[in-house]
Design a protein around this motif. Structure first.
Motif, PDB file in Angstrom:
ATOM      1  N   GLU A  74       5.810 -42.117  -1.134  1.00 45.16           N
ATOM      2  CA  GLU A  74       4.553 -42.745  -1.544  1.00 45.16           C
ATOM      3  C   GLU A  74       3.494 -42.570  -0.453  1.00 45.16           C
ATOM      4  O   GLU A  74       2.345 -42.222  -0.743  1.00 45.16           O
ATOM      5  N   ALA A  75       3.880 -42.776   0.797  1.00 46.25           N
ATOM      6  CA  ALA A  75       2.942 -42.617   1.920  1.00 46.25           C
ATOM      7  C   ALA A  75       2.478 -41.166   2.029  1.00 46.25           C
ATOM      8  O   ALA A  75       1.283 -40.901   2.210  1.00 46.25           O
ATOM      9  N   ASP A  76       3.398 -40.218   1.904  1.00 47.14           N
ATOM     10  CA  ASP A  76       3.032 -38.799   1.968  1.00 47.14           C
ATOM     11  C   ASP A  76       2.073 -38.431   0.844  1.00 47.14           C
ATOM     12  O   ASP A  76       1.115 -37.681   1.048  1.00 47.14           O
ATOM     13  N   ASN A  77       2.330 -38.956  -0.358  1.00 47.60           N
ATOM     14  CA  ASN A  77       1.436 -38.693  -1.498  1.00 47.60           C
ATOM     15  C   ASN A  77       0.037 -39.243  -1.241  1.00 47.60           C
ATOM     16  O   ASN A  77      -0.961 -38.588  -1.536  1.00 47.60           O
ATOM     17  N   LEU A  78      -0.022 -40.454  -0.695  1.00 50.28           N
ATOM     18  CA  LEU A  78      -1.317 -41.065  -0.415  1.00 50.28           C
ATOM     19  C   LEU A  78      -2.080 -40.281   0.651  1.00 50.28           C
ATOM     20  O   LEU A  78      -3.274 -40.028   0.512  1.00 50.28           O
ATOM     21  N   ILE A  79      -1.380 -39.894   1.722  1.00 48.67           N
ATOM     22  CA  ILE A  79      -2.030 -39.150   2.799  1.00 48.67           C
ATOM     23  C   ILE A  79      -2.537 -37.804   2.297  1.00 48.67           C
ATOM     24  O   ILE A  79      -3.615 -37.356   2.668  1.00 48.67           O
ATOM     25  N   SER A  80      -1.776 -37.162   1.420  1.00 44.59           N
ATOM     26  CA  SER A  80      -2.186 -35.855   0.904  1.00 44.59           C
ATOM     27  C   SER A  80      -3.444 -35.944   0.051  1.00 44.59           C
ATOM     28  O   SER A  80      -4.148 -34.961  -0.132  1.00 44.59           O
ATOM     29  N   LYS A  81      -3.757 -37.137  -0.440  1.00 45.07           N
ATOM     30  CA  LYS A  81      -4.956 -37.317  -1.273  1.00 45.07           C
ATOM     31  C   LYS A  81      -6.211 -37.524  -0.441  1.00 45.07           C
ATOM     32  O   LYS A  81      -7.310 -37.568  -0.980  1.00 45.07           O
ATOM     33  N   GLY A  82      -6.043 -37.677   0.868  1.00 43.18           N
ATOM     34  CA  GLY A  82      -7.189 -37.775   1.766  1.00 43.18           C
ATOM     35  C   GLY A  82      -8.079 -38.959   1.468  1.00 43.18           C
ATOM     36  O   GLY A  82      -7.611 -40.070   1.231  1.00 43.18           O
ATOM     37  N   LYS A  92      -6.428 -46.997  -4.224  1.00 45.93           N
ATOM     38  CA  LYS A  92      -6.835 -47.783  -3.062  1.00 45.93           C
ATOM     39  C   LYS A  92      -5.990 -49.051  -2.962  1.00 45.93           C
ATOM     40  O   LYS A  92      -5.556 -49.432  -1.868  1.00 45.93           O
ATOM     41  N   ILE A  93      -5.736 -49.687  -4.091  1.00 45.79           N
ATOM     42  CA  ILE A  93      -4.926 -50.905  -4.113  1.00 45.79           C
ATOM     43  C   ILE A  93      -3.499 -50.598  -3.669  1.00 45.79           C
ATOM     44  O   ILE A  93      -2.911 -51.333  -2.866  1.00 45.79           O
ATOM     45  N   VAL A  94      -2.936 -49.488  -4.162  1.00 46.61           N
ATOM     46  CA  VAL A  94      -1.582 -49.076  -3.771  1.00 46.61           C
ATOM     47  C   VAL A  94      -1.545 -48.777  -2.274  1.00 46.61           C
ATOM     48  O   VAL A  94      -0.618 -49.182  -1.565  1.00 46.61           O
TER      49      VAL A  94
END
Length: 197
Positions: A74-82, A92-94
């Motif tokens: 989940e963290a990797d997915n979020l970081i990849s979205k910049g 943003k909430i996630v």
């Protein structure tokens, strides 16, 4: 609602600082000369059994602070979205929920590391992970600040936090690599099994 989020963020940041300060009285990597003697007096040589027990406790702290495989993905997915996770919406909430969870995990890890006995044989590992957990908690707390205000500045430097985050994240990753190497060496020296999640 925005003020409630800002208040929660302020409480989390204050909690990290207080925990780091309290724990630093027992263990501080940057202790001034006035307290260096106190820390040196509290460091002792450990028996092989004490070293093994220290690693059991330390490994448990690491496990509790470590992301689960799902959280890491989940963290990797979020970081990849910049920057898209900074925009209003579900992502943003996630991201805020995950960052808050990380801050809490690392705050608890700092407290727990500060409570471990100080042994000369494990001091490099102890110091390294204390520093890692403190830095990680502060980093993710700053990510939360940036999510709420892209233009927020570092109070100590006056520079925008956003411009520092990637470099600090890389420094944290480098520190983690270094500490894992030290951890491996100390374990090998005392016949302690490798850390496993």
């Amino acid at each position: 609602m925005k003020s409630a989020k800002a208040l929660t963020l302020t409480k989390l940041t204050a909690k990290i600082v207080v925990v780091a300060l309290v724990a630093s009285f027992g263990f501080n990597v940057n202790c001034p000369a006035s307290c260096a003697g106190q820390i040196a007096a509290s460091v002792k040589q450990a028996t092989p059994a004490e070293i093994k027990q220290w690693f059991v406790s330390y490994d448990q702290i690491r496990r509790q602070a470590q992301l689960t495989p799902n959280e890491r993905q989940e963290a990797d997915n979020l970081i990849s979205k910049g920057l898209s996770v900074l925009m209003p919406g579900e992502e943003k909430i996630v991201a805020q929920a995950l960052l808050t969870k990380l801050v809490n995990k690392y705050t608890q890890a700092v407290t727990a590391m500060g409570g471990l006995p100080l042994y000369a044989q494990t001091l490099p590992v102890h110091r390294g992970y204390f520093q890692y957990f403190t830095s990680a908690g502060q980093l993710f707390s700053d990510y939360l600040k940036v999510q709420n205000d892209l233009f927020v500045v570092d109070q100590s430097t006056g520079q925008p936090l956003l411009s520092q985050l990637m470099q600090r994240k890389q420094q944290l990753a480098d520190l983690d690599t270094q500490i894992k190497q030290v951890d491996k060496q100390v374990r090998a020296q005392f016949g302690v099994p490798a850390y496993q999640y």
